[in-house]
Design an enzyme around this catalytic site. Structure first.
Site, short mmCIF file in Angstrom:
data_model
loop_
_atom_site.label_atom_id
_atom_site.label_comp_id
_atom_site.label_asym_id
_atom_site.label_seq_id
_atom_site.Cartn_x
_atom_site.Cartn_y
_atom_site.Cartn_z
N LEU A 166 39.22 51.12 32.04
CA LEU A 166 40.35 51.93 32.50
C LEU A 166 40.14 53.42 32.22
O LEU A 166 39.52 53.81 31.24
CB LEU A 166 41.63 51.45 31.80
CG LEU A 166 41.95 49.96 31.97
CD1 LEU A 166 43.24 49.63 31.25
CD2 LEU A 166 42.04 49.58 33.44
N HIS A 179 44.08 54.79 36.16
CA HIS A 179 44.78 53.51 35.99
C HIS A 179 46.07 53.71 35.20
O HIS A 179 47.08 53.07 35.49
CB HIS A 179 43.89 52.52 35.21
CG HIS A 179 42.64 52.11 35.92
ND1 HIS A 179 41.40 52.53 35.53
CD2 HIS A 179 42.45 51.32 37.01
CE1 HIS A 179 40.49 52.00 36.33
NE2 HIS A 179 41.10 51.27 37.23
N ASP A 215 41.46 54.52 46.77
CA ASP A 215 40.93 53.42 47.58
C ASP A 215 41.87 53.24 48.77
O ASP A 215 42.61 52.25 48.85
CB ASP A 215 40.85 52.16 46.73
CG ASP A 215 39.98 52.36 45.50
OD1 ASP A 215 38.82 52.75 45.67
OD2 ASP A 215 40.48 52.19 44.38
N MET A 233 40.01 46.22 37.52
CA MET A 233 38.79 45.53 37.09
C MET A 233 38.36 46.07 35.72
O MET A 233 37.20 45.94 35.32
CB MET A 233 37.68 45.73 38.12
CG MET A 233 38.06 45.13 39.47
SD MET A 233 36.67 44.54 40.43
CE MET A 233 35.78 46.04 40.69
N LYS A 289 45.71 55.39 45.74
CA LYS A 289 45.36 55.81 47.11
C LYS A 289 43.95 56.39 47.20
O LYS A 289 43.50 56.75 48.27
CB LYS A 289 46.40 56.80 47.63
CG LYS A 289 47.65 56.08 48.10
CD LYS A 289 48.84 56.98 48.27
CE LYS A 289 48.76 57.84 49.48
NZ LYS A 289 50.03 58.59 49.69
N SER A 336 37.23 57.73 38.59
CA SER A 336 36.69 56.45 39.03
C SER A 336 35.85 55.87 37.90
O SER A 336 35.19 56.61 37.16
CB SER A 336 35.77 56.67 40.25
OG SER A 336 34.96 55.54 40.46
#
Ligand code: PAF
Length: 310
Positions: free
Chosen positions: A37, A41, A180, A34, A178, A215
């Protein structure tokens, strides 16, 4: 600075690109994001490179996974910064797929004047917006626990948008973080159950030097809250250590995590020890489990987890 990726915004063009590349025998790897970054990511990009010759990174803030009580409009974004970061990765990426509206069906004209209804319970931003989309992918059991308890429509939105991305990009491989954990398990189950021809890979959590899981939501933390939030990872590591030393009682381990976080000023949404595959709560650690946690520090709801391979 590495090579510039091609930016594709149209679904049709994206699909045509993928089909042309596959006709040349090239394997395509997808990293769905989304945007906004961070190094986590970029680690997914490096991971997907091990499995595919061509890399597509999608950047799309999906209204279908935000409820109307969550703020879609202030979700952080920095498209140019994202491009710079992707160009800094050795080898770069081939395509950034940045659809403006994945849920734009062109000829749909039935949404004018559609108002948010107050009395229908949880509604996603997509439903509020209208557009006639009414097909959802649900992974019925896996979506219910953990984050699904406080965000009942979240995984429906994730599974649906990931299905759409798989149908448009047609990747051979896709990588998910991982951190999430529940999302990763849900996507794997969906791919198995619906026979998507995509190999799903889970990539290990990437942490800041002090242990905080990376995050996009970390930007919401004040410096003081950020320090306090370190108790999440510390308490998880401590519980894992205790389990490895023979403490197999999950309630005792969960309570120790909750206590540590609350003492640091965090508000625990859940701290649960669950089976790694089914995500069902367990009472004693006898098989591989994962301790999953969601906790609020200030405005930021952070999630983290640690696997215990008993
Ligand atoms: O993990 C995320 O960033 C999102 O949930 C995903 C997988 C890109 C779907 O919108």
């Amino acid at each position: 600075m590495g090579r510039e990726p091609e930016i594709i915004t149209s679904k049709d063009k994206m699909r045509r690109w993928s089909r042309a590349m596959r006709a040349q025998g090239k394997a395509i790897g997808l990293v769905p994001t989304m945007g906004y970054l961070h190094k986590g990511h970029l680690a997914l990009v490096n991971e997907v490179r091990q499995h595919a010759q061509l890399i597509v990174v999608s950047i799309y803030v999906n209204p279908g996974q935000f409820s109307t009580s969550e703020d879609l409009s202030t979700y952080p974004s920095d498209f140019n910064g994202d491009l710079q970061k992707l160009m800094s990765v050795p080898g770069g990426v081939d395509v950034v797929f940045n659809p403006h509206d994945l849920y734009d069906y062109g000829s749909w004209r039935g949404t004018e004047g559609m108002e948010k209804k107050e009395d229908v319970g949880e509604v996603s931003c997509l439903e509020e917006k209208g557009g006639g989309h009414e097909t959802w992918v649900r992974v019925e059991k896996l979506e219910k626990g953990l984050c699904g308890k406080s965000r009942p429509l979240f995984f429906r939105g994730v599974a649906t948008v990931v299905s759409k991305l798989f149908n448009i990009v047609e990747p051979d491989v896709a990588v998910f973080g991982k951190k999430d954990y529940q999302q990763w398990r849900i996507i794997r189950r969906m791919v198995r159950d619906l026979d998507f021809a995509v190999k799903v890979i889970g990539s290990d959590i990437v942490r800041e030097d002090d242990g905080l899981a990376m995050s996009s939501r970390n930007v919401y933390l004040s410096p003081e809250e950020r320090q306090k939030a370190l108790t999440i990872n510390r308490s998880l590591s401590k519980a894992k250590h205790a389990a490895e030393e023979g403490q197999i009682n999950c309630k005792i381990l969960q309570d120790s995590v909750i206590l540590a976080i609350e003492e640091a000023g965090g508000k625990v949404d859940y701290a649960e020890i669950v089976d790694q595959e089914t995500l069902e709560a367990v009472e004693e650690i006898k098989a591989p489990v994962v301790i999953c946690i969601a906790a609020w520090f200030g405005k930021a709801r952070l999630i983290d987890n640690i696997e215990i391979n008993a």
